[in-house]
Write a protein that holds these residues in place. Structure first.
Motif, mmCIF file in Angstrom:
data_model
loop_
_atom_site.group_PDB
_atom_site.id
_atom_site.type_symbol
_atom_site.label_atom_id
_atom_site.label_comp_id
_atom_site.label_asym_id
_atom_site.label_seq_id
_atom_site.Cartn_x
_atom_site.Cartn_y
_atom_site.Cartn_z
ATOM 1 N N ASP A 70 -11.940 8.012 7.851
ATOM 2 C CA ASP A 70 -10.838 7.340 8.551
ATOM 3 C C ASP A 70 -10.106 6.364 7.633
ATOM 4 O OD1 ASP A 70 -11.317 8.727 10.845
ATOM 5 O OD2 ASP A 70 -12.359 7.098 11.884
ATOM 6 N N ASP A 71 -10.863 5.563 6.903
ATOM 7 C CA ASP A 71 -10.257 4.593 5.987
ATOM 8 C C ASP A 71 -9.502 5.298 4.872
ATOM 9 O OD1 ASP A 71 -9.822 1.913 4.905
ATOM 10 O OD2 ASP A 71 -11.264 2.467 3.362
ATOM 11 N N LEU A 72 -10.072 6.370 4.382
ATOM 12 C CA LEU A 72 -9.459 7.104 3.277
ATOM 13 C C LEU A 72 -8.150 7.766 3.710
ATOM 14 C CD1 LEU A 72 -11.395 9.345 0.795
ATOM 15 C CD2 LEU A 72 -9.181 10.030 1.664
ATOM 16 N N THR A 73 -8.157 8.418 4.868
ATOM 17 C CA THR A 73 -6.938 9.083 5.326
ATOM 18 C C THR A 73 -5.848 8.072 5.664
ATOM 19 O OG1 THR A 73 -7.859 9.218 7.581
ATOM 20 C CG2 THR A 73 -8.115 11.149 6.163
ATOM 21 N N GLU A 74 -6.232 6.909 6.132
ATOM 22 C CA GLU A 74 -5.245 5.861 6.409
ATOM 23 C C GLU A 74 -4.622 5.367 5.110
ATOM 24 O OE1 GLU A 74 -2.768 3.408 8.465
ATOM 25 O OE2 GLU A 74 -4.105 4.947 9.285
ATOM 26 N N THR A 75 -5.444 5.220 4.081
ATOM 27 C CA THR A 75 -4.956 4.738 2.785
ATOM 28 C C THR A 75 -4.001 5.728 2.133
ATOM 29 O OG1 THR A 75 -6.981 3.468 2.405
ATOM 30 C CG2 THR A 75 -5.656 4.017 0.462
ATOM 31 N N TYR A 76 -4.312 7.027 2.241
ATOM 32 C CA TYR A 76 -3.578 8.033 1.484
ATOM 33 C C TYR A 76 -2.758 9.007 2.346
ATOM 34 C CZ TYR A 76 -5.806 6.770 -2.930
ATOM 35 O OH TYR A 76 -6.207 6.114 -4.069
ATOM 36 N N LYS A 77 -2.564 8.694 3.607
ATOM 37 C CA LYS A 77 -1.900 9.640 4.511
ATOM 38 C C LYS A 77 -0.577 10.147 3.943
ATOM 39 C CE LYS A 77 -0.451 10.269 9.303
ATOM 40 N NZ LYS A 77 -0.427 9.682 10.673
ATOM 41 N N ASP A 78 0.294 9.262 3.515
ATOM 42 C CA ASP A 78 1.601 9.675 2.998
ATOM 43 C C ASP A 78 1.469 10.378 1.652
ATOM 44 O OD1 ASP A 78 2.839 8.589 5.222
ATOM 45 O OD2 ASP A 78 3.209 6.654 4.258
ATOM 46 N N ALA A 79 0.588 9.892 0.799
ATOM 47 C CA ALA A 79 0.428 10.456 -0.544
ATOM 48 C C ALA A 79 -0.141 11.864 -0.519
ATOM 49 C CB ALA A 79 -0.469 9.551 -1.384
ATOM 50 N N LEU A 80 -0.861 12.225 0.542
ATOM 51 C CA LEU A 80 -1.493 13.538 0.615
ATOM 52 C C LEU A 80 -0.588 14.609 1.206
ATOM 53 C CD1 LEU A 80 -5.094 12.491 1.712
ATOM 54 C CD2 LEU A 80 -4.371 13.318 -0.528
ATOM 55 N N ALA A 81 0.555 14.224 1.692
ATOM 56 C CA ALA A 81 1.502 15.196 2.251
ATOM 57 C C ALA A 81 1.884 16.220 1.180
ATOM 58 C CB ALA A 81 2.746 14.486 2.771
ATOM 59 N N GLY A 82 1.755 17.479 1.507
ATOM 60 C CA GLY A 82 2.108 18.551 0.596
ATOM 61 C C GLY A 82 1.013 18.956 -0.372
ATOM 62 N N LYS A 83 -0.073 18.193 -0.434
ATOM 63 C CA LYS A 83 -1.158 18.506 -1.352
ATOM 64 C C LYS A 83 -2.239 19.344 -0.666
ATOM 65 C CE LYS A 83 -0.802 14.380 -4.333
ATOM 66 N NZ LYS A 83 -0.574 15.078 -5.620
#
Length: 207
Positions: A70-83
């Motif tokens: 949960d913490d990880l996806t909150e931190t990187y939600k935008d950065a992981l788009a398209g990856k």
């Protein structure tokens, strides 16, 4: 060969990094402990970063416990788009070690996919022990890595990385198959914990 960012610096992160290094991929290790991340990156000729830093990989591996997702996806939600995002977790109930904490009609990977709607989420490596990744064999055969996901390109990219690293990547089907993969992963952990199999053992598909 695609580049890879591995979030985590435990045994599984190091094992997957070793496979990626054999495949000739560019490697970034990301961790909360900068020294540990740097040490893990140095072992495979990669670069290191701390949690929250930019991710450089086309493929991002979440090599952390399910409780940290949960913490990880909150931190990187935008950065992981398209990856391509690789979930390796087994959502085991750590209090009882007698089941999974996700609903019976879901999986950790499906939970992550919902949290990261812009990412191409796949399941892989959760049926492998870390000790089977570096040598690349189990019982004299190439270690099998089962890969499940709904995006064909993302799934094939992970299979290609695994194969280039000397292991046997196998397309296990759609993302809904992640539930079965997590059950296999959990069963292997139970067998190893009860000393019926070794932690150097693991999953192999004989052909």
């Amino acid at each position: 060969m695609a580049s890879i960012s591995i979030i985590g610096n435990g045994n599984m992160a190091r094992g997957i990094a070793a496979v990626a290094a054999k495949a000739g991929a560019g490697i970034q290790i990301v961790g909360r402990d900068a020294d540990k991340a740097a040490d893990a990156a140095s072992a495979v000729g990669g670069t290191s970063a701390t949690m929250g830093d930019a991710l450089t990989g086309d493929i991002v591996v979440l090599a952390v416990p399910f409780a940290a997702i949960d913490d990880l996806t909150e931190t990187y939600k935008d950065a992981l788009a398209g990856k391509t995002v690789v979930d390796i977790t087994n959502p085991v109930n750590v209090d009882t070690f007698d089941g999974l904490v996700v609903p019976t009609d879901s999986s950790a990977t499906q939970v992550i996919a919902k949290a990261l709607p812009g990412a191409h989420v796949v399941k892989a490596f959760n049926t492998n022990f870390a000790a089977s990744l570096v040598p690349g064999t189990v019982g004299g055969q190439p270690t099998t890595v089962l890969v499940a996901g709904d995006d064909a390109g993302a799934k094939q990219g992970v299979v290609d990385l695994v194969n280039a690293g000397g292991l046997a990547g196998v397309d296990a089907g759609s993302l809904s198959r992640a539930r079965e993969l997590e059950s296999i992963g959990f069963l292997q952990m139970k067998l190893a914990a009860s000393e019926q199999i070794a932690w150097t053992g693991g999953f192999v598909l004989a052909t």
